[in-house]
Design a protein around this motif. Structure first.
Motif, short mmCIF file in Angstrom:
data_model
loop_
_atom_site.label_atom_id
_atom_site.label_comp_id
_atom_site.label_asym_id
_atom_site.label_seq_id
_atom_site.Cartn_x
_atom_site.Cartn_y
_atom_site.Cartn_z
N MET A 78 0.84 -1.17 0.00
CA MET A 78 0.00 0.00 0.00
C MET A 78 0.89 1.23 0.00
O MET A 78 1.72 1.44 0.85
CB MET A 78 -0.87 -0.09 1.26
N THR A 79 0.75 1.89 -1.10
CA THR A 79 1.60 3.08 -1.22
C THR A 79 0.75 4.32 -1.02
O THR A 79 -0.19 4.58 -1.76
CB THR A 79 2.26 3.13 -2.61
N GLU A 80 1.13 4.98 -0.07
CA GLU A 80 0.39 6.20 0.20
C GLU A 80 1.33 7.39 0.06
O GLU A 80 2.41 7.38 0.64
CB GLU A 80 -0.20 6.15 1.61
N GLU A 81 0.91 8.31 -0.75
CA GLU A 81 1.73 9.52 -0.89
C GLU A 81 1.81 10.23 0.44
O GLU A 81 0.80 10.30 1.13
CB GLU A 81 1.07 10.46 -1.92
N PRO A 82 2.99 10.66 0.75
CA PRO A 82 3.04 11.45 1.99
C PRO A 82 2.19 12.70 1.86
O PRO A 82 2.17 13.34 0.81
CB PRO A 82 4.52 11.80 2.13
N ARG A 83 1.49 12.90 2.89
CA ARG A 83 0.59 14.05 2.86
C ARG A 83 1.36 15.35 2.74
O ARG A 83 2.32 15.56 3.47
CB ARG A 83 -0.25 14.08 4.13
N ARG A 84 0.95 16.11 1.77
CA ARG A 84 1.61 17.41 1.62
C ARG A 84 1.06 18.38 2.64
O ARG A 84 -0.16 18.48 2.81
CB ARG A 84 1.36 17.97 0.23
N ARG A 85 1.95 19.01 3.23
CA ARG A 85 1.49 20.02 4.18
C ARG A 85 1.18 21.30 3.41
O ARG A 85 1.97 21.72 2.57
CB ARG A 85 2.57 20.31 5.22
N PRO A 86 0.05 21.81 3.66
CA PRO A 86 -0.26 23.07 2.97
C PRO A 86 0.68 24.18 3.39
O PRO A 86 1.07 24.27 4.54
CB PRO A 86 -1.71 23.37 3.40
N ILE A 87 1.07 24.93 2.38
CA ILE A 87 1.95 26.06 2.69
C ILE A 87 1.09 27.27 3.02
O ILE A 87 0.24 27.68 2.23
CB ILE A 87 2.87 26.37 1.48
N LEU A 88 1.32 27.72 4.17
CA LEU A 88 0.52 28.87 4.60
C LEU A 88 1.15 30.15 4.07
O LEU A 88 2.33 30.38 4.20
CB LEU A 88 0.44 28.92 6.12
N LYS A 89 0.31 30.93 3.46
CA LYS A 89 0.81 32.21 2.95
C LYS A 89 -0.04 33.33 3.51
O LYS A 89 -1.25 33.20 3.62
CB LYS A 89 0.71 32.25 1.43
N LEU A 90 0.62 34.37 3.77
CA LEU A 90 -0.11 35.56 4.18
C LEU A 90 -0.46 36.33 2.93
O LEU A 90 0.39 36.90 2.28
CB LEU A 90 0.73 36.42 5.11
N LYS A 91 -1.72 36.26 2.57
CA LYS A 91 -2.10 36.97 1.35
C LYS A 91 -2.13 38.47 1.59
O LYS A 91 -1.83 39.26 0.72
CB LYS A 91 -3.47 36.49 0.88
N ASN A 92 -2.53 38.81 2.75
CA ASN A 92 -2.57 40.24 3.08
C ASN A 92 -1.72 40.48 4.33
O ASN A 92 -2.22 40.44 5.43
CB ASN A 92 -4.00 40.70 3.34
N PRO A 93 -0.43 40.66 4.09
CA PRO A 93 0.41 40.88 5.27
C PRO A 93 -0.03 42.14 5.98
O PRO A 93 -0.37 43.14 5.35
CB PRO A 93 1.82 41.04 4.69
N PRO A 94 -0.06 42.05 7.27
CA PRO A 94 -0.53 43.22 8.02
C PRO A 94 0.44 44.39 7.84
O PRO A 94 1.65 44.22 7.86
CB PRO A 94 -0.56 42.74 9.47
N LYS A 95 -0.12 45.52 7.61
CA LYS A 95 0.72 46.72 7.49
C LYS A 95 0.95 47.30 8.86
O LYS A 95 0.04 47.35 9.68
CB LYS A 95 0.01 47.77 6.62
N VAL A 96 2.15 47.71 9.06
CA VAL A 96 2.46 48.37 10.33
C VAL A 96 2.02 49.82 10.21
O VAL A 96 2.52 50.57 9.39
CB VAL A 96 3.96 48.28 10.64
N VAL A 97 1.05 50.13 11.00
CA VAL A 97 0.54 51.50 10.95
C VAL A 97 0.87 52.19 12.25
O VAL A 97 0.50 51.72 13.32
CB VAL A 97 -0.98 51.51 10.70
N ILE A 98 1.58 53.25 12.14
CA ILE A 98 1.90 54.03 13.33
C ILE A 98 0.85 55.14 13.44
O ILE A 98 0.72 55.94 12.51
CB ILE A 98 3.31 54.63 13.24
N PRO A 99 0.09 55.12 14.49
CA PRO A 99 -0.97 56.13 14.59
C PRO A 99 -0.39 57.54 14.57
O PRO A 99 0.59 57.83 15.23
CB PRO A 99 -1.63 55.84 15.94
N GLY A 100 -1.01 58.35 13.77
CA GLY A 100 -0.59 59.74 13.72
C GLY A 100 0.59 60.01 12.83
O GLY A 100 0.96 61.15 12.61
#
Ligand SMILES: [Zn+2]
Length: 89
Positions: A1-23
């Motif tokens: 029984m050959t089972e492909e090793p499960r691929r781990r999903p690559i997590l990507k930040l589609k919208n990286p948080p912007k560093v906002v300095i108030p003011g």
């Protein structure tokens, strides 16, 4: 029984948080430096601060030549000993 090793999903930040300095605002571009005078010996531009005392010695920022006193720069017409000439605008 050959089972492909499960691929781990690559997590990507589609919208990286912007560093906002108030003011904080984007810095405006610095205004172009306008020099009022030119050193006679070397031709470098310089300005004389308005709050200098009349007997304050003005030296060229480039060649360090003594150009005169702040009072000389303010005199109209400038005295002959002044070693700077007005910069053309
Ligand atoms: Zn100079």
């Amino acid at each position: 029984m050959t089972e492909e090793p499960r691929r781990r999903p690559i997590l990507k930040l589609k919208n990286p948080p912007k560093v906002v300095i108030p003011g904080a605002r984007p810095a405006p571009p610095p205004p172009p430096v306008q020099h009022d005078w030119k050193c006679k010996p070397c031709g470098a531009g310089l300005s004389v601060a308005a709050d200098l005392a009349d007997d304050a010695e003005i030296r060229c920022p480039a060649c360090n030549a003594k150009l005169g006193t702040a009072g000389d720069f303010r005199a109209d017409p400038p005295p002959a000993r002044l070693r700077a000439r007005p910069a053309k605008r």
